[in-house]
Design a protein around this motif. Structure first.
Motif, PDB file in Angstrom:
ATOM      1  N   GLN A 106       1.474  44.848-104.817  1.00 37.38           N
ATOM      2  CA  GLN A 106       1.842  43.868-103.708  1.00 37.38           C
ATOM      3  C   GLN A 106       3.372  43.110-103.852  1.00 37.38           C
ATOM      4  O   GLN A 106       4.122  43.195-103.102  1.00 37.38           O
ATOM      5  N   GLN A 107       3.639  43.158-105.218  1.00 41.96           N
ATOM      6  CA  GLN A 107       5.047  42.550-105.576  1.00 41.96           C
ATOM      7  C   GLN A 107       5.902  43.719-105.050  1.00 41.96           C
ATOM      8  O   GLN A 107       7.040  43.664-104.661  1.00 41.96           O
ATOM      9  N   TRP A 108       5.835  45.024-105.394  1.00 43.85           N
ATOM     10  CA  TRP A 108       6.578  46.170-105.074  1.00 43.85           C
ATOM     11  C   TRP A 108       6.745  46.068-103.466  1.00 43.85           C
ATOM     12  O   TRP A 108       7.913  46.433-102.861  1.00 43.85           O
ATOM     13  N   GLY A 109       5.503  45.995-102.788  1.00 42.17           N
ATOM     14  CA  GLY A 109       5.625  46.089-101.298  1.00 42.17           C
ATOM     15  C   GLY A 109       6.430  45.174-100.679  1.00 42.17           C
ATOM     16  O   GLY A 109       7.297  45.082 -99.981  1.00 42.17           O
ATOM     17  N   MET A 110       6.241  43.593-101.480  1.00 41.64           N
ATOM     18  CA  MET A 110       7.281  42.694-100.874  1.00 41.64           C
ATOM     19  C   MET A 110       8.648  43.031-101.104  1.00 41.64           C
ATOM     20  O   MET A 110       9.718  42.784-100.460  1.00 41.64           O
ATOM     21  N   GLY A 121      -4.086  36.836 -97.526  1.00 37.44           N
ATOM     22  CA  GLY A 121      -3.412  37.805 -98.753  1.00 37.44           C
ATOM     23  C   GLY A 121      -3.058  39.005 -98.685  1.00 37.44           C
ATOM     24  O   GLY A 121      -1.964  39.554 -99.290  1.00 37.44           O
ATOM     25  N   ILE A 122      -3.371  39.698 -97.561  1.00 33.34           N
ATOM     26  CA  ILE A 122      -2.552  40.918 -97.068  1.00 33.34           C
ATOM     27  C   ILE A 122      -1.467  40.638 -96.655  1.00 33.34           C
ATOM     28  O   ILE A 122      -0.966  39.774 -95.870  1.00 33.34           O
ATOM     29  N   LEU A 123      -0.532  41.691 -97.079  1.00 25.88           N
ATOM     30  CA  LEU A 123       0.983  41.357 -96.675  1.00 25.88           C
ATOM     31  C   LEU A 123       0.862  41.783 -95.065  1.00 25.88           C
ATOM     32  O   LEU A 123       0.369  42.588 -94.612  1.00 25.88           O
ATOM     33  N   MET A 124       1.842  40.701 -94.514  1.00 22.84           N
ATOM     34  CA  MET A 124       1.966  41.116 -92.982  1.00 22.84           C
ATOM     35  C   MET A 124       3.129  41.745 -92.729  1.00 22.84           C
ATOM     36  O   MET A 124       4.356  41.378 -93.089  1.00 22.84           O
ATOM     37  N   HIS A 125       2.913  42.780 -91.941  1.00 24.13           N
ATOM     38  CA  HIS A 125       3.983  43.590 -91.363  1.00 24.13           C
ATOM     39  C   HIS A 125       4.478  43.507 -90.152  1.00 24.13           C
ATOM     40  O   HIS A 125       3.568  42.985 -89.352  1.00 24.13           O
ATOM     41  N   PRO A 126       5.445  43.304 -89.694  1.00 26.59           N
ATOM     42  CA  PRO A 126       5.906  42.921 -88.529  1.00 26.59           C
ATOM     43  C   PRO A 126       5.638  43.903 -87.267  1.00 26.59           C
ATOM     44  O   PRO A 126       5.606  43.493 -86.099  1.00 26.59           O
ATOM     45  N   GLN A 127       5.332  44.981 -87.613  1.00 26.75           N
ATOM     46  CA  GLN A 127       5.039  46.098 -86.497  1.00 26.75           C
ATOM     47  C   GLN A 127       3.316  46.442 -86.742  1.00 26.75           C
ATOM     48  O   GLN A 127       2.852  46.312 -85.597  1.00 26.75           O
ATOM     49  N   TYR A 128       2.779  46.587 -88.105  1.00 26.30           N
ATOM     50  CA  TYR A 128       1.566  46.923 -88.168  1.00 26.30           C
ATOM     51  C   TYR A 128       0.429  45.847 -88.143  1.00 26.30           C
ATOM     52  O   TYR A 128      -0.681  45.955 -88.230  1.00 26.30           O
ATOM     53  N   GLY A 129       1.199  44.627 -88.325  1.00 25.17           N
ATOM     54  CA  GLY A 129       0.329  43.678 -88.578  1.00 25.17           C
ATOM     55  C   GLY A 129      -0.531  43.663 -90.044  1.00 25.17           C
ATOM     56  O   GLY A 129       0.055  43.691 -90.924  1.00 25.17           O
ATOM     57  N   LEU A 130      -1.880  43.210 -90.216  1.00 26.30           N
ATOM     58  CA  LEU A 130      -2.574  43.402 -91.124  1.00 26.30           C
ATOM     59  C   LEU A 130      -3.199  44.865 -91.364  1.00 26.30           C
ATOM     60  O   LEU A 130      -3.956  45.011 -92.331  1.00 26.30           O
ATOM     61  N   TRP A 131      -3.045  45.745 -90.333  1.00 29.57           N
ATOM     62  CA  TRP A 131      -3.544  47.067 -90.397  1.00 29.57           C
ATOM     63  C   TRP A 131      -2.699  48.058 -91.056  1.00 29.57           C
ATOM     64  O   TRP A 131      -2.288  48.980 -90.533  1.00 29.57           O
ATOM     65  N   HIS A 132      -2.435  47.985 -92.264  1.00 32.15           N
ATOM     66  CA  HIS A 132      -1.955  48.727 -93.271  1.00 32.15           C
ATOM     67  C   HIS A 132      -2.272  48.784 -94.590  1.00 32.15           C
ATOM     68  O   HIS A 132      -2.821  48.036 -94.758  1.00 32.15           O
ATOM     69  N   CYS A 159       3.089  31.765 -86.181  1.00 35.97           N
ATOM     70  CA  CYS A 159       1.741  31.580 -85.478  1.00 35.97           C
ATOM     71  C   CYS A 159       1.023  30.254 -85.813  1.00 35.97           C
ATOM     72  O   CYS A 159       0.599  29.754 -86.968  1.00 35.97           O
ATOM     73  N   VAL A 160       0.908  29.423 -84.824  1.00 39.40           N
ATOM     74  CA  VAL A 160       0.304  28.170 -84.749  1.00 39.40           C
ATOM     75  C   VAL A 160      -1.066  27.829 -85.031  1.00 39.40           C
ATOM     76  O   VAL A 160      -1.599  27.282 -85.714  1.00 39.40           O
ATOM     77  N   ASP A 161      -1.814  28.689 -84.448  1.00 37.88           N
ATOM     78  CA  ASP A 161      -3.028  28.451 -84.350  1.00 37.88           C
ATOM     79  C   ASP A 161      -3.817  29.140 -85.511  1.00 37.88           C
ATOM     80  O   ASP A 161      -5.148  28.473 -85.762  1.00 37.88           O
ATOM     81  N   LYS A 162      -3.450  29.931 -86.107  1.00 38.44           N
ATOM     82  CA  LYS A 162      -3.951  30.594 -87.381  1.00 38.44           C
ATOM     83  C   LYS A 162      -5.223  31.041 -87.057  1.00 38.44           C
ATOM     84  O   LYS A 162      -6.347  30.643 -87.692  1.00 38.44           O
ATOM     85  N   PRO A 163      -5.741  31.962 -86.255  1.00 41.96           N
ATOM     86  CA  PRO A 163      -7.053  32.383 -85.777  1.00 41.96           C
ATOM     87  C   PRO A 163      -7.646  33.219 -87.040  1.00 41.96           C
ATOM     88  O   PRO A 163      -8.861  33.130 -87.174  1.00 41.96           O
ATOM     89  N   CYS A 164      -6.898  33.550 -87.861  1.00 35.93           N
ATOM     90  CA  CYS A 164      -7.366  34.361 -89.071  1.00 35.93           C
ATOM     91  C   CYS A 164      -8.096  33.523 -89.959  1.00 35.93           C
ATOM     92  O   CYS A 164      -8.715  34.261 -91.047  1.00 35.93           O
ATOM     93  N   LEU A 165      -7.816  32.262 -89.774  1.00 37.76           N
ATOM     94  CA  LEU A 165      -8.785  31.421 -90.832  1.00 37.76           C
ATOM     95  C   LEU A 165     -10.078  30.600 -90.112  1.00 37.76           C
ATOM     96  O   LEU A 165     -10.610  29.712 -90.538  1.00 37.76           O
ATOM     97  N   LYS A 166     -10.078  31.129 -88.813  1.00 41.30           N
ATOM     98  CA  LYS A 166     -11.162  30.476 -87.982  1.00 41.30           C
ATOM     99  C   LYS A 166     -12.443  30.962 -87.623  1.00 41.30           C
ATOM    100  O   LYS A 166     -13.352  30.540 -87.313  1.00 41.30           O
ATOM    101  N   ALA A 167     -12.381  32.479 -87.986  1.00 39.87           N
ATOM    102  CA  ALA A 167     -13.429  33.208 -87.327  1.00 39.87           C
ATOM    103  C   ALA A 167     -14.435  33.543 -88.405  1.00 39.87           C
ATOM    104  O   ALA A 167     -15.717  34.004 -88.047  1.00 39.87           O
ATOM    105  N   TYR A 173     -11.729  32.432 -96.351  1.00 42.49           N
ATOM    106  CA  TYR A 173     -10.305  32.349 -96.539  1.00 42.49           C
ATOM    107  C   TYR A 173      -9.747  30.681 -96.300  1.00 42.49           C
ATOM    108  O   TYR A 173     -10.141  30.195 -95.350  1.00 42.49           O
ATOM    109  N   SER A 174      -9.059  30.277 -97.214  1.00 42.11           N
ATOM    110  CA  SER A 174      -8.539  28.943 -97.114  1.00 42.11           C
ATOM    111  C   SER A 174      -7.356  28.773 -98.003  1.00 42.11           C
ATOM    112  O   SER A 174      -6.873  29.599 -98.686  1.00 42.11           O
TER     113      SER A 174
END
Length: 229
Positions: A106-110, A121-132, A159-167, A173-174
């Motif tokens: 993860q540090q290498w990826g950052m 916790g997944i690294l957010m990619h500007p193109q792939y989002g969380l799907w990488h 991202c204001v609403d943070k839907p990833c923390l509500k589903a 995740y918190s």
């Protein structure tokens, strides 16, 4: 520099034959305690290998059909085989995220891609989002003269609403981190069918990188591996 660039292009082509991609790389500082390379001497450079979306899935499935059904951790085994062959061809040492001692992928990826973690916790990619994902790395004892990378746009910041923390039904995740045991119990339990058949609800709630979202069968595979189903 020219020779290194040519080799990186060849590595990219070799990985692409199995749907994998290079995810950037970093040079280790002289003062840094780096993992060892192919000869046992400290590595000077690392190239990260991974995927965007589910591109490797057809190649992995064809390989899996030829393996014993009882093989443990088949995706790890396939990744090691593919990346290991590339490492042997180009004089590198291959390492996997599941190898011990664990390497700081993860540090290498950052560092290599200028990414930051998402709330999951997944690294957010500007193109792939969380799907990488990162599937391995190639360690070299040569300085590949890798250029520094500028920080990527971190989509979570806007991202204001943070839907990833509500589903998630059990709020796995918190701000306190990932409630691993709660998640595992839910996925294995009577109410976990939506997660078992559709993947992590929090991850799927993220609006970014939708074009790279893993297909249902891929998400089912990963969830089964996570939950030991």
């Amino acid at each position: 520099m020219i020779a290194a660039r040519g080799m990186i292009e060849e590595i990219t082509a070799a990985l692409g034959a199995n749907g994998l991609i290079l995810r950037g790389g970093i040079a280790f500082a002289a003062s840094e305690e780096a993992p060892h390379g192919p000869s046992g001497a400290p590595a000077r450079s690392v190239l990260l290998v991974g995927q965007a979306g589910a591109a490797p899935w057809p190649y992995f499935q064809r390989w899996r059909e030829q393996q014993p059904q009882t093989i443990a951790n088949p995706l790890d085994s396939w990744s090691r085989q593919v990346i290991g062959a590339v490492a042997q061809t180009f004089g590198a040492r291959a390492v996997s995220p599941s190898d011990k001692p664990y390497q700081p992928f993860q540090q290498w990826g950052m560092q290599a891609e200028g990414l930051k973690p998402s709330p999951l916790g997944i690294l957010m990619h500007p193109q792939y989002g969380l799907w990488h994902a990162y599937r391995g790395a190639l360690l070299f004892e040569d300085d590949l003269s890798l250029e520094a990378v500028e920080p990527a746009i971190h989509l979570c910041d806007s991202c204001v609403d943070k839907p990833c923390l509500k589903a998630c039904p059990v709020d796995a995740y918190s701000a306190q981190g990932f409630a691993y045991r709660s998640c595992l119990a839910h996925v294995r339990g009577a109410g976990g069918e939506p997660c078992r058949s559709g993947g992590c609800l929090d991850r799927n709630a993220c609006p970014y990188g939708a074009d790279f979202r893993y297909p249902p069968e891929v998400q089912v595979f990963h969830m089964a591996a996570f939950a030991g189903l």
